[in-house]
Design an enzyme around this catalytic site. Structure first.
Site, PDB file in Angstrom:
ATOM      1  N   ASP A  35     -13.123   9.430  10.340  1.00 14.23           N
ATOM      2  CA  ASP A  35     -14.087   9.216  11.422  1.00 14.23           C
ATOM      3  C   ASP A  35     -14.592  10.536  12.006  1.00 14.23           C
ATOM      4  O   ASP A  35     -15.545  10.547  12.780  1.00 14.23           O
ATOM      5  CB  ASP A  35     -13.468   8.359  12.543  1.00 14.23           C
ATOM      6  CG  ASP A  35     -12.100   8.859  12.954  1.00 14.23           C
ATOM      7  OD1 ASP A  35     -11.192   8.820  12.106  1.00 14.23           O
ATOM      8  OD2 ASP A  35     -11.954   9.306  14.091  1.00 14.23           O
ATOM      9  N   ASN A  36     -13.961  11.635  11.631  1.00 14.16           N
ATOM     10  CA  ASN A  36     -14.430  12.927  12.112  1.00 14.16           C
ATOM     11  C   ASN A  36     -15.181  13.702  11.036  1.00 14.16           C
ATOM     12  O   ASN A  36     -15.352  14.909  11.137  1.00 14.16           O
ATOM     13  CB  ASN A  36     -13.247  13.756  12.634  1.00 14.16           C
ATOM     14  CG  ASN A  36     -12.668  13.174  13.911  1.00 14.16           C
ATOM     15  OD1 ASN A  36     -13.370  12.463  14.646  1.00 14.16           O
ATOM     16  ND2 ASN A  36     -11.412  13.452  14.196  1.00 14.16           N
ATOM     17  N   GLY A  69     -14.824   3.522  17.026  1.00 18.63           N
ATOM     18  CA  GLY A  69     -16.097   3.466  17.766  1.00 18.63           C
ATOM     19  C   GLY A  69     -16.110   4.505  18.868  1.00 18.63           C
ATOM     20  O   GLY A  69     -15.078   5.084  19.205  1.00 18.63           O
TER      21      GLY A  69
HETATM   22  P1  AMP Z   1     -11.181  11.939  18.566  1.00 18.34           P
HETATM   23  O1  AMP Z   1      -9.739  12.353  18.374  1.00 18.34           O
HETATM   24  O2  AMP Z   1     -11.859  12.665  19.698  1.00 18.34           O
HETATM   25  O3  AMP Z   1     -11.960  11.994  17.308  1.00 18.34           O
HETATM   26  O4  AMP Z   1     -11.117  10.417  19.055  1.00 18.34           O
HETATM   27  C1  AMP Z   1     -10.604   9.380  18.284  1.00 18.34           C
HETATM   28  C2  AMP Z   1     -11.094   8.067  18.853  1.00 18.34           C
HETATM   29  O5  AMP Z   1     -10.545   7.841  20.156  1.00 18.34           O
HETATM   30  C3  AMP Z   1     -12.593   7.976  19.010  1.00 18.34           C
HETATM   31  O6  AMP Z   1     -12.980   6.685  18.699  1.00 18.34           O
HETATM   32  C4  AMP Z   1     -12.801   8.294  20.465  1.00 18.34           C
HETATM   33  O7  AMP Z   1     -14.011   7.766  20.948  1.00 18.34           O
HETATM   34  C5  AMP Z   1     -11.595   7.655  21.101  1.00 18.34           C
HETATM   35  N1  AMP Z   1     -11.224   8.309  22.378  1.00 18.34           N
HETATM   36  C6  AMP Z   1     -10.772   9.561  22.539  1.00 18.34           C
HETATM   37  N2  AMP Z   1     -10.535   9.799  23.847  1.00 18.34           N
HETATM   38  C7  AMP Z   1     -10.842   8.683  24.533  1.00 18.34           C
HETATM   39  C8  AMP Z   1     -10.813   8.306  25.915  1.00 18.34           C
HETATM   40  N3  AMP Z   1     -10.421   9.142  26.864  1.00 18.34           N
HETATM   41  N4  AMP Z   1     -11.224   7.046  26.225  1.00 18.34           N
HETATM   42  C9  AMP Z   1     -11.626   6.204  25.289  1.00 18.34           C
HETATM   43  N5  AMP Z   1     -11.669   6.490  23.983  1.00 18.34           N
HETATM   44  C10 AMP Z   1     -11.291   7.721  23.592  1.00 18.34           C
HETATM   45 MG    MG Z   2     -13.519  11.619  16.574  1.00 13.76          MG
END
Ligand code: AMP
Ligand code: MG
Length: 485
Positions: free
Chosen positions: A250-251, A88
């Protein structure tokens, strides 16, 4: 507030509440505007010329929401490095869907505005470094002609963000066709009832592929369409040497755009095993693995659609399998076509494919620069010495010229075709890092803006941009990228 052109007509929040949570940005202490993308603002029909800088800072940190915004965070799950996880929007809030003057619908999203119900152990914040990185990469991809989410603004929040060290906190305003991911379908498949899964399917089709609405098997139609979109996307990444770095399900956008730029990078010396992400220890997301991973992700997507493809599970599986298996031959065909274009061929038959294969092996063995090689062969007069002394390359080159001449027009015509497909400039990792470090740690944006300007014309030679064409010896061996949280 003054009318800047916001035109929100949000539909995602009409879905069942399982799909999102209403969330408001946590106010920033000392908002400051860092970047505003005037090109993108124009495309969106937004005019900020009458808004002063402090108010812009307030808008783009979420302190003052634009009229019509109905902020939500989206629920989704995903396979991260092959393992299922509930995720999420942990640090993102969709303000709503803005309708541009051309009728296109865009999600307007803040990244870094604080915790949401999906934050898990995260702080919901983002560092200035990583938001500047996303801004730069999304602009670079746009100007390279590759589908990608856009970056409308970057602001500083005035609050520190704690990672291994202390960073300035920032908010990115991201613009995308939508943020529906393969992971959104996984979330529904794993946790929601069949009618809610149907709801997501219908919504996605009406938002992104409305012409499928009249077809008999909508779910199979959607799978086919998404497969084609993602095929096109990965071909484009392979064309310019882009390594997404974290191709978790998810990406992967259902709309086929590049999204979520964390540890992404560009390849220098050609090697399919190139992977820079510090967390990708098994090189799952290496440059050359990307097509296979996209196919794997499509398999996960297909799994979420099975009950809607056919009531008979075996039949559903068979139809889905066909789409997933077809991806391999379709990719191969499109990849040769793309590489053939990079080499200026008018058609890509058996002989041309052979030449492509030979060049790829030679590049890999000699670690030739993936970007520069295609420029150098198009301009033999400027060929550096090492090309002249490499017998294997020279014999390949003669065959290439012979094929071009057989196809009529020879090198001069081929060169014209090649200039529109082979970038002269890509965001070289060492220059990106230098620009980002100066900007985020020292508040010096000179390099950042110079780089951004150069990347706006990636296919045209700029005499002053020569530094974007060479890599410091040994840089790639040590270079690491991080997940950018
Ligand atoms: P990502 O690697 O940016 O695709 O993030 C993977 C997941 O981790 C996603 O659900 C992001 O919303 C969550 N996420 C990444 N960084 C943070 C953060 N600093 N605080 C909360 N959730 C995060
Ligand atoms: Mg992501």
């Amino acid at each position: 507030m003054m009318n800047t052109g916001w035109n929100f007509h949000t539909t995602y929040n009409k879905l069942s509440p399982d799909f999102y949570s209403t969330v408001h940005p946590v106010p920033a202490d000392k908002p400051e505007l860092i970047l505003l993308n005037s090109r993108l603002a124009d495309e969106l029909g937004l005019d900020f010329s009458i808004v002063d800088r402090s108010q812009l800072a307030s808008i783009f940190t979420g302190n003052q929401l634009p009229e019509g915004a109905e902020p939500i965070s989206q629920a989704y799950a995903g396979h991260q490095f092959g393992h299922f996880t509930m995720l999420g929007d942990g640090r993102a809030i969709v303000l709503g869907e803005h309708l541009a003057p051309d009728g296109q619908r865009y999600d307007i999203q803040f990244k870094g505005t604080g915790r949401t119900p999906y934050s898990r152990s995260g702080d919901g914040r983002a560092t200035l470094y990583s938001m500047l990185r996303e801004y730069l990469i999304s602009e670079a991809l746009f100007h390279l002609g590759i589908p990608a989410s856009g970056s409308l603004a970057v602001t500083e929040t005035g609050q520190p963000v704690y990672r291994e060290t202390v960073h300035p906190g920032a908010v990115l305003t991201r613009v995308a066709s939508s943020h529906i991911r393969i992971g959104t379908f996984e979330f529904a498949a794993r946790f929601l009832s069949p009618d809610k899964r149907q709801e997501l399917l219908d919504y996605t089709i009406s938002r992104h592929y409305p012409d499928l609405e009249e077809t008999e098997n909508k779910a199979l139609g959607l799978l086919n369409r998404v497969a084609l979109k993602l095929l096109n996307l990965v071909i484009e990444w392979m064309r310019v040497g882009f390594i997404h770095g974290v191709l978790n399900t998810d990406n992967m956008s259902i709309a086929g755009e590049s999204i979520d730029f964390g540890p992404c990078a560009f390849m220098n010396g050609f090697d399919p095993a190139t992977a820079f992400s510090s967390v990708d220890t098994n090189k799952r997301y290496a440059f050359g693995n990307q097509p296979g991973i996209v196919q794997w992700n499509l398999g996960v997507f297909a799994g979420t659609l099975l009950p809607f493809i056919d009531k008979n599970e075996d039949k559903a599986r068979e139809s889905a399998q066909e789409v997933i298996q077809k991806f391999v031959s379709q990719f191969e065909e499109e990849w040769y076509r793309m590489m053939g274009n990079k080499l200026g061929f008018k058609k890509t038959g058996k002989q041309e494919k052979e030449l492509i294969n030979q060049l790829m092996s030679w590049m890999q063995r000699s670690k030739a620069d993936y970007t520069n090689t295609f420029l150098i062969i198009a301009k033999p007069a400027e060929t550096p010495d090492y090309f002249n002394t490499d017998q294997e390359f020279l014999s390949w080159y003669d065959q290439w010229i012979a094929v071009l001449e057989k196809q009529h027009g020879g090198l001069s015509e081929a060169r014209l075709r090649m200039t529109n497909i082979n970038p002269v400039y890509i965001p070289r990792n060492h220059i990106v890092e230098e620009a980002l470090t100066k900007a985020s740690s020292h508040g010096d944006y000179t390099n950042f803006h110079t780089l951004l300007e150069r990347l706006k014309r990636p296919y045209r030679e700029q005499w002053e941009a020569k530094d974007l064409q060479s890599i410091p010896p040994g840089f790639d061996e040590k270079y690491k990228t991080y997940c950018g949280t």
